[in-house]
Design a protein around this motif. Structure first.
Motif, PDB file in Angstrom:
ATOM      1  N   ALA A 108      63.755   4.932  12.996  1.00 23.25           N
ATOM      2  CA  ALA A 108      62.899   4.210  13.935  1.00 23.25           C
ATOM      3  C   ALA A 108      63.075   4.757  15.344  1.00 23.25           C
ATOM      4  O   ALA A 108      62.088   5.004  16.057  1.00 23.25           O
ATOM      5  CB  ALA A 108      63.214   2.716  13.893  1.00 23.25           C
ATOM      6  N   THR A 109      64.318   4.978  15.746  1.00 25.47           N
ATOM      7  CA  THR A 109      64.583   5.497  17.087  1.00 25.47           C
ATOM      8  C   THR A 109      64.029   6.909  17.233  1.00 25.47           C
ATOM      9  O   THR A 109      63.419   7.249  18.257  1.00 25.47           O
ATOM     10  CB  THR A 109      66.099   5.487  17.375  1.00 25.47           C
ATOM     11  OG1 THR A 109      66.571   4.148  17.214  1.00 25.47           O
ATOM     12  CG2 THR A 109      66.404   5.966  18.771  1.00 25.47           C
ATOM     13  N   SER A 110      64.229   7.715  16.206  1.00 21.21           N
ATOM     14  CA  SER A 110      63.721   9.087  16.245  1.00 21.21           C
ATOM     15  C   SER A 110      62.201   9.108  16.344  1.00 21.21           C
ATOM     16  O   SER A 110      61.631   9.873  17.134  1.00 21.21           O
ATOM     17  CB  SER A 110      64.176   9.836  14.993  1.00 21.21           C
ATOM     18  OG  SER A 110      63.639  11.121  14.971  1.00 21.21           O
ATOM     19  N   ALA A 111      61.542   8.273  15.560  1.00 14.37           N
ATOM     20  CA  ALA A 111      60.082   8.215  15.614  1.00 14.37           C
ATOM     21  C   ALA A 111      59.614   7.761  16.990  1.00 14.37           C
ATOM     22  O   ALA A 111      58.682   8.333  17.574  1.00 14.37           O
ATOM     23  CB  ALA A 111      59.549   7.267  14.537  1.00 14.37           C
ATOM     24  N   HIS A 112      60.270   6.742  17.531  1.00 12.87           N
ATOM     25  CA  HIS A 112      59.905   6.238  18.858  1.00 12.87           C
ATOM     26  C   HIS A 112      60.100   7.322  19.912  1.00 12.87           C
ATOM     27  O   HIS A 112      59.225   7.557  20.752  1.00 12.87           O
ATOM     28  CB  HIS A 112      60.752   4.999  19.175  1.00 12.87           C
ATOM     29  CG  HIS A 112      60.391   4.360  20.473  1.00 12.87           C
ATOM     30  ND1 HIS A 112      61.099   4.588  21.614  1.00 12.87           N
ATOM     31  CD2 HIS A 112      59.367   3.530  20.799  1.00 12.87           C
ATOM     32  CE1 HIS A 112      60.554   3.909  22.598  1.00 12.87           C
ATOM     33  NE2 HIS A 112      59.496   3.257  22.140  1.00 12.87           N
ATOM     34  N   ASN A 113      61.245   7.996  19.867  1.00 18.59           N
ATOM     35  CA  ASN A 113      61.512   9.058  20.853  1.00 18.59           C
ATOM     36  C   ASN A 113      60.540  10.224  20.705  1.00 18.59           C
ATOM     37  O   ASN A 113      60.130  10.819  21.703  1.00 18.59           O
ATOM     38  CB  ASN A 113      62.958   9.541  20.726  1.00 18.59           C
ATOM     39  CG  ASN A 113      63.940   8.510  21.231  1.00 18.59           C
ATOM     40  OD1 ASN A 113      63.583   7.617  21.988  1.00 18.59           O
ATOM     41  ND2 ASN A 113      65.178   8.617  20.807  1.00 18.59           N
ATOM     42  N   ALA A 114      60.175  10.554  19.479  1.00 13.98           N
ATOM     43  CA  ALA A 114      59.209  11.640  19.264  1.00 13.98           C
ATOM     44  C   ALA A 114      57.860  11.278  19.873  1.00 13.98           C
ATOM     45  O   ALA A 114      57.207  12.115  20.504  1.00 13.98           O
ATOM     46  CB  ALA A 114      59.055  11.928  17.764  1.00 13.98           C
ATOM     47  N   ILE A 115      57.467  10.025  19.711  1.00 13.54           N
ATOM     48  CA  ILE A 115      56.182   9.596  20.282  1.00 13.54           C
ATOM     49  C   ILE A 115      56.252   9.609  21.803  1.00 13.54           C
ATOM     50  O   ILE A 115      55.310  10.048  22.474  1.00 13.54           O
ATOM     51  CB  ILE A 115      55.791   8.207  19.733  1.00 13.54           C
ATOM     52  CG1 ILE A 115      55.430   8.359  18.252  1.00 13.54           C
ATOM     53  CG2 ILE A 115      54.652   7.597  20.520  1.00 13.54           C
ATOM     54  CD1 ILE A 115      55.264   7.065  17.513  1.00 13.54           C
ATOM     55  N   LEU A 116      57.376   9.152  22.373  1.00 11.34           N
ATOM     56  CA  LEU A 116      57.522   9.186  23.832  1.00 11.34           C
ATOM     57  C   LEU A 116      57.503  10.623  24.345  1.00 11.34           C
ATOM     58  O   LEU A 116      56.896  10.916  25.379  1.00 11.34           O
ATOM     59  CB  LEU A 116      58.814   8.484  24.259  1.00 11.34           C
ATOM     60  CG  LEU A 116      58.861   6.979  24.027  1.00 11.34           C
ATOM     61  CD1 LEU A 116      60.223   6.424  24.450  1.00 11.34           C
ATOM     62  CD2 LEU A 116      57.736   6.273  24.760  1.00 11.34           C
ATOM     63  N   PHE A 117      58.162  11.528  23.625  1.00 12.63           N
ATOM     64  CA  PHE A 117      58.160  12.934  24.003  1.00 12.63           C
ATOM     65  C   PHE A 117      56.741  13.492  23.968  1.00 12.63           C
ATOM     66  O   PHE A 117      56.288  14.155  24.895  1.00 12.63           O
ATOM     67  CB  PHE A 117      59.074  13.726  23.065  1.00 12.63           C
ATOM     68  CG  PHE A 117      59.052  15.209  23.293  1.00 12.63           C
ATOM     69  CD1 PHE A 117      59.641  15.760  24.414  1.00 12.63           C
ATOM     70  CD2 PHE A 117      58.415  16.055  22.387  1.00 12.63           C
ATOM     71  CE1 PHE A 117      59.609  17.138  24.636  1.00 12.63           C
ATOM     72  CE2 PHE A 117      58.378  17.419  22.594  1.00 12.63           C
ATOM     73  CZ  PHE A 117      58.977  17.962  23.723  1.00 12.63           C
ATOM     74  N   TYR A 118      56.021  13.196  22.885  1.00 16.65           N
ATOM     75  CA  TYR A 118      54.644  13.658  22.755  1.00 16.65           C
ATOM     76  C   TYR A 118      53.779  13.062  23.872  1.00 16.65           C
ATOM     77  O   TYR A 118      52.932  13.743  24.443  1.00 16.65           O
ATOM     78  CB  TYR A 118      54.079  13.283  21.387  1.00 16.65           C
ATOM     79  CG  TYR A 118      52.645  13.712  21.202  1.00 16.65           C
ATOM     80  CD1 TYR A 118      52.327  15.042  20.980  1.00 16.65           C
ATOM     81  CD2 TYR A 118      51.608  12.786  21.291  1.00 16.65           C
ATOM     82  CE1 TYR A 118      51.017  15.441  20.827  1.00 16.65           C
ATOM     83  CE2 TYR A 118      50.296  13.183  21.138  1.00 16.65           C
ATOM     84  CZ  TYR A 118      50.003  14.511  20.912  1.00 16.65           C
ATOM     85  OH  TYR A 118      48.697  14.907  20.777  1.00 16.65           O
ATOM     86  N   GLU A 124      51.475  15.430  30.800  1.00 15.30           N
ATOM     87  CA  GLU A 124      51.594  16.669  31.570  1.00 15.30           C
ATOM     88  C   GLU A 124      50.336  17.522  31.413  1.00 15.30           C
ATOM     89  O   GLU A 124      49.785  18.030  32.391  1.00 15.30           O
ATOM     90  CB  GLU A 124      52.827  17.445  31.100  1.00 15.30           C
ATOM     91  CG  GLU A 124      53.121  18.695  31.897  1.00 15.30           C
ATOM     92  CD  GLU A 124      54.368  19.398  31.390  1.00 15.30           C
ATOM     93  OE1 GLU A 124      54.342  20.639  31.332  1.00 15.30           O
ATOM     94  OE2 GLU A 124      55.360  18.716  31.055  1.00 15.30           O
ATOM     95  N   GLU A 125      49.872  17.658  30.186  1.00 12.36           N
ATOM     96  CA  GLU A 125      48.674  18.466  29.919  1.00 12.36           C
ATOM     97  C   GLU A 125      47.437  17.831  30.548  1.00 12.36           C
ATOM     98  O   GLU A 125      46.609  18.522  31.145  1.00 12.36           O
ATOM     99  CB  GLU A 125      48.488  18.654  28.415  1.00 12.36           C
ATOM    100  CG  GLU A 125      47.433  19.661  28.044  1.00 12.36           C
ATOM    101  CD  GLU A 125      47.716  21.074  28.541  1.00 12.36           C
ATOM    102  OE1 GLU A 125      46.738  21.785  28.837  1.00 12.36           O
ATOM    103  OE2 GLU A 125      48.886  21.467  28.670  1.00 12.36           O
TER     104      GLU A 125
END
Length: 182
Positions: A108-118, A124-125
């Motif tokens: 869950a944390t990894s998925a959340h962090n991946a979405i925040l990173f994305y 930025e783009e």
């Protein structure tokens, strides 16, 4: 059931065994239900500004629900339950349940962090693109002002030519040489 070649007896895939991870799946679903109840208690819903369904479409609620659904799907996979059973046999049920809890939290944390990173990459783009868009609009505005000034100069020139033409015509009607007047 006849054993296949090699003498290994395969289990009947039609027989459903209870999922040993059901407790963890239920815990994730209870948390998801609590989050959905929180959406119903949101001040905007209570004030009538939006519905519960609208609130659940907000990024934070949507994100949590999607992550929860993914965790449940992963914990429901036969390969995961089989591995859990094997770990339970070797390490004991308590250790394997704690391990699954940790893995679920990591997922869950990894998925959340991946979405925040994305999301950060996307921001930025988009910031770059909007900057380029603003520059293009500024360039168009400058070009538009330039064209407007050029048209003003041509209008003045046309006005002068029209005046000269009227003066020549008036001079011609008065019998005066038009070249002398202008």
């Amino acid at each position: 059931m006849q054993p296949p070649r090699g003498g290994i007896v395969m289990s009947d895939p039609t027989l459903k065994q209870p999922n040993p991870l059901q407790h963890e799946i239920d815990a994730v679903n209870r948390m998801k239900d609590a989050v959905n109840r929180a959406a119903a208690e949101h001040p905007d819903v209570k004030a009538g500004k939006c519905t519960v369904e609208d609130q659940l479409k907000e990024p934070s609620f949507l994100l949590y629900n999607k992550i929860s659904e993914s965790v449940v799907q992963i914990l429901s996979q036969p390969e995961v339950t089989s591995a859990f059973v094997q770990i339970g046999k070797k390490l004991g049920d308590d250790i394997s349940k704690n391990l699954v809890t940790i893995v679920g939290m990591c997922m869950a944390t990894s998925a959340h962090n991946a979405i925040l990173f994305y999301d950060d990459l996307l921001k930025e783009e988009l910031t770059k693109k909007f900057g380029q868009f603003a520059e293009a609009i500024a360039t168009c505005e400058t070009d538009n002002l330039t064209f407007h000034r050029v048209l003003e100069v041509f209008k003045k020139r046309l006005d002068n030519l029209e005046k000269e033409k009227k003066i020549r015509e008036a001079a011609k009607e008065a019998g005066i040489d038009p070249n002398v007047v202008t």
